[in-house]
Every structure is written in structure tokens, then in C-alpha cells.
Design an enzyme around this catalytic site. Sequence first.
Site, PDB file in Angstrom:
ATOM      1  N   PHE A 109       0.833  -1.199   0.000  1.00 19.39           N
ATOM      2  CA  PHE A 109       0.000   0.000   0.000  1.00 19.39           C
ATOM      3  C   PHE A 109       0.871   1.253   0.000  1.00 19.39           C
ATOM      4  O   PHE A 109       1.866   1.348   0.726  1.00 19.39           O
ATOM      5  CB  PHE A 109      -0.889  -0.046   1.244  1.00 19.39           C
ATOM      6  N   SER A 185       3.507  -6.835   2.559  1.00 17.50           N
ATOM      7  CA  SER A 185       2.227  -6.233   2.913  1.00 17.50           C
ATOM      8  C   SER A 185       1.133  -6.664   1.928  1.00 17.50           C
ATOM      9  O   SER A 185       0.884  -7.853   1.769  1.00 17.50           O
ATOM     10  CB  SER A 185       2.377  -4.707   2.979  1.00 17.50           C
ATOM     11  N   LEU A 186       0.509  -5.712   1.241  1.00 13.76           N
ATOM     12  CA  LEU A 186      -0.476  -6.097   0.223  1.00 13.76           C
ATOM     13  C   LEU A 186       0.179  -6.888  -0.901  1.00 13.76           C
ATOM     14  O   LEU A 186      -0.483  -7.696  -1.568  1.00 13.76           O
ATOM     15  CB  LEU A 186      -1.166  -4.849  -0.354  1.00 13.76           C
ATOM     16  N   ASP A 208       5.537  -9.846   6.100  1.00 18.81           N
ATOM     17  CA  ASP A 208       4.493  -9.195   6.906  1.00 18.81           C
ATOM     18  C   ASP A 208       3.245  -8.922   6.066  1.00 18.81           C
ATOM     19  O   ASP A 208       2.884  -7.769   5.804  1.00 18.81           O
ATOM     20  CB  ASP A 208       4.991  -7.894   7.532  1.00 18.81           C
ATOM     21  N   ARG A 222      -7.068 -14.616   1.182  1.00 20.99           N
ATOM     22  CA  ARG A 222      -5.745 -14.246   1.679  1.00 20.99           C
ATOM     23  C   ARG A 222      -4.698 -15.280   1.256  1.00 20.99           C
ATOM     24  O   ARG A 222      -5.032 -16.349   0.740  1.00 20.99           O
ATOM     25  CB  ARG A 222      -5.758 -14.143   3.207  1.00 20.99           C
ATOM     26  N   ASP A 224      -2.330 -18.305   1.647  1.00 15.83           N
ATOM     27  CA  ASP A 224      -2.464 -19.539   2.422  1.00 15.83           C
ATOM     28  C   ASP A 224      -1.531 -20.591   1.846  1.00 15.83           C
ATOM     29  O   ASP A 224      -0.988 -20.417   0.745  1.00 15.83           O
ATOM     30  CB  ASP A 224      -3.918 -20.020   2.444  1.00 15.83           C
ATOM     31  N   ASP A 227      -1.231 -21.903  -1.919  1.00 13.96           N
ATOM     32  CA  ASP A 227      -0.911 -21.009  -3.031  1.00 13.96           C
ATOM     33  C   ASP A 227       0.423 -21.335  -3.698  1.00 13.96           C
ATOM     34  O   ASP A 227       0.721 -20.800  -4.770  1.00 13.96           O
ATOM     35  CB  ASP A 227      -0.905 -19.552  -2.557  1.00 13.96           C
ATOM     36  N   HIS A 295       6.224  -2.621  10.651  1.00 16.48           N
ATOM     37  CA  HIS A 295       5.758  -3.233   9.403  1.00 16.48           C
ATOM     38  C   HIS A 295       6.904  -3.399   8.413  1.00 16.48           C
ATOM     39  O   HIS A 295       6.949  -4.370   7.658  1.00 16.48           O
ATOM     40  CB  HIS A 295       4.658  -2.361   8.812  1.00 16.48           C
TER      41      HIS A 295
END
Length: 494
Positions: A109, A185-186, A208, A222, A224, A227, A295
Site C-alpha cells: 500500500f 504487505s499487500l 508481513d 488471503r 495460504d 498457493d 511493518h
Amino acid sequence: MWFQKISTVTCLLLSCSIQVKPVTATDKRAAVCFDTLGCFATEGPFGISLERPLVLPPERPEQIGTIFQLYTRDRFNHSINLPATHLDNLTAAWAQFQNKPTKILSHGFIDNPNVTPYQRNLKDELLAHGDYNVIIVDWSDGNSPPYTQATANTRVVGAQIGLLVDELIKNKAMSASDFHLIGHSLGAQISGYAGEQIPGLARISGIDPAGPYFENTDPVVRLDPTDAVFVDVIHSDAPPLGLLQLGLGIKQAVGHLDFYPNLGRDQPGCTRNPFTQIAQWGLVEGSIETLICNHMRAFHYYVESINTKCPFVGYPCNKEQDFTSGVCKVCPPEGCPYMGFHADKTKLNPGQRQNIYLTTNDQKPFCMYHLELTVKMSSENGQTEKGYITVDIVGDQGRTNEVRLNSRPINFEVGKNYLFSVPTASDLGKVHTLKISFYHVSSLLDIFQFGLRHRQIYIDEIEIFYQEKNKKIRFSLADFSIETDQSVIVFNQN
């Protein structure tokens, strides 16, 4: 500008000044579709829930503007760019693309790989390590506030990466086992969406992974373990236990190996003091670190792990209380896992999942070496004495200086063994000398019963286990007594 962007972190879950209309299950447009990328539903697992109170459809690919930036050792500082909306030009644009291991990096982000140095630093370390194709995924036109819109856009970016990998497999004689996706992050959630579309994908490293709008959601929403063949995750900004505070990272285990450095939150050295952070990182990074230091720490750990000699050893534990109490600070026969780039060296059974805990230094270098000390009290002499033991461990490459083994006074009983952990920021090399001291703690009752006589403990042996080197060193004290406030120096003759 970048500083205006990072100042919006405090409104991650809000739309801020941008007014948006949530999509509900009764809306006619319950999904949006984009040509070869497929359709993206805004109902079911991706619908409104306690975890996702506001739902938006993703923006059009042209708005997100994803660009794939290819770097190789031959083009270390100058990328060959390929817009995600023009993958039909792949063969011509990436004519020099070679069949070799490929790393695909995704940012999070409000980050911009053309402005901040994070993704380029990761790229540099990877190319220094090996002859890879490194692809930076620039989706900075689609990751601006509101956060809810950015989370929706991650699904499109993940699909674009999946399509890119598919084209590379078809046109460049690649296979899914050649690809390793690394996302912060994203970007970690993006990597999960991409992995869903790449059967046999070798690996995803989640740095993270973003927590808000992903914590406790359906696995399809999300990252997991399904994937990729191997999914390793570093958690550094999880919400504190028992507190209604926002952590930017996800807390729940979402990989095969989930690493929780410093319990996955409150990273050492993170401070809100901008002068401290800017002095360490520079203006751009220091400003970001001031706001989201915890983060970003997972990212720094991962980058450092690629080429450092220090292996970021962690301990498999069932829960964090086992780690803090010291009951699981021991490596299994196959060895302890390594956090970061070399996590794939860990031997796992099919389907096995583990939570891994470790500590780090409060500044670069972050990796810590781990020494386990077993103090064996004499079974022949002495009596129970309460107090502290300190040691100074000296090797041919460094020393620990005086370290207190027990943070609180404990009763050292005759014939008992006591296990302590001593982390050190540097490799001590071959340990040859040990200085050990004892400090007795008296109570009024002790003084009344025994007076002010000097207390002493009797130690038979101290064994040091060097985790990173899988080596034991024994110092024999042969039932030697150590009086309170005194020190003994012993040498390793081997």
C-alpha cells in the site's frame, strides 16, 4: 508526493476524504470482469463481513497501470519495462529473457518502487546472490487510498502476474518450479492471488502480509499454504495480544513456515523519533520508518537474510509462551529453520506447518547468533543459593562482554542443571574462554538465619551449544566454588 501518501497510514480502514459506496449482495453488479483476467466477485468470501465492512470492486487494469520491470545481472540498474496490459508484446519486449530462476517482487500500500528504495534494495541483494531474472511489479497507480480500493485492486494485480507467468512458461520454456514470488504487505496478498493461478508454483515469501481486511478471512481471500509448493511468512507488525490495537500485518499463521521475530510485534529499535530514524535510514526511508517501522522490519530482515553469513535461526514452538519461557528453545534433529530467503532449506514433511520464534538485534545487522548454555551444579557440595549468574564468552572473533543469564534471581539447587540462552549480534568464532560470576541475593530472613557470610555456588560443568554451527563446547570446573561477587575464568583446551 510520497510523504503525503505515507501520512495516510493512520486511515487504512477509512475512506478518508474520498466518499465511496459499498457494494452489497443486492447490487446488480456482483462481479466485474476484465477480458483474459477473469471475473472478480464482490459477494461470497469477498463480500461484506466483520473482517471486510466495506467492499469495493477492483478498478480497471488501465487505471491500476501495472508495469513489470525486468532486471538481470546484465541490466542491473536499467529495467526493461512491460505493461501488464500488453503481454502480447512479451516476446519482443523481453527478447533477452533467459530461462533461469525468476523472482517476482510485489510492493504494498502507498509504496512506489520508482521513489522508495525498498524493492530496488531487494533486487540488488538477489542479483548479488544469484543469476536470476528479477521482476519488480509496479502497481503504484492502483495502491493509493482508500485502503479498501487498494485491497480490491490486489486481486487484479495477482491475476496479471498469473497471466505473465503463464506467458513466460509458454514462450520462454519456463516451468512453474522456476518461479519464486516475494511480496510485502499487500504485495504478499497479491502473491497469494497469483499463486492460485499457477499450479506447481515453487514458492511464495510473504513479508508481513497485510492484516486489515485479510485477518481471519476465508483462505481464498488471503495468502495460504495452498498457493505454492512452499509458503514462508515473516510476521513483524501483528496486533498485540489482548489489545484492540491495529497492526498493519497479519497475526494468524498463513504459510508452511510462519516466523515471528520478537513475537511478531514491537520490533527492537523501532521508535517514533524521526531524528533517530532519519539518522539511521536517510530522509525518505527514515520518514517511512517513523510511521511504520514494525511493518517494514520484516522487509529489512528478508533483505539482510539473502547474503548474510548469519542464518537467522529460529525455534519451532507451539505458542509464544513456550518461546518466552524457554521450553522450546532447542533445535530438532534436522536442525532449526532459517528465517528469510534461505527458509527453503528447512526439511518439512508434506503438509507440515510450523510456527517459528526468534529474536533480532535492534539495528543493522539484525541477525543474532544463539548460544545455549547449560550450567550443571555440583551434586556433591554446596546448598541452594538464590541469585544471578553472569558470563563473558570470548572467541577468536569477538566476545559477548558480561551477560546476565537469568533476568530474575532464581534458586540454584545442588545437582540441578539450568539452561540459558545468550544471543549475540556477532559471530564469536571459536570460543576459547569463559568468565563466570555469581551474585547472591539476600533477604532479611536469610540474614537473620545465616548472618552476612559469603554465599557460594559449586559448578561441575558449563556446556555451550552453538546453534548456528551445531557444535558443543564444554568447560569443566570440576566442582569449583564461586563466591558471591567473585569471578572465575576457565579455558577450553580442545
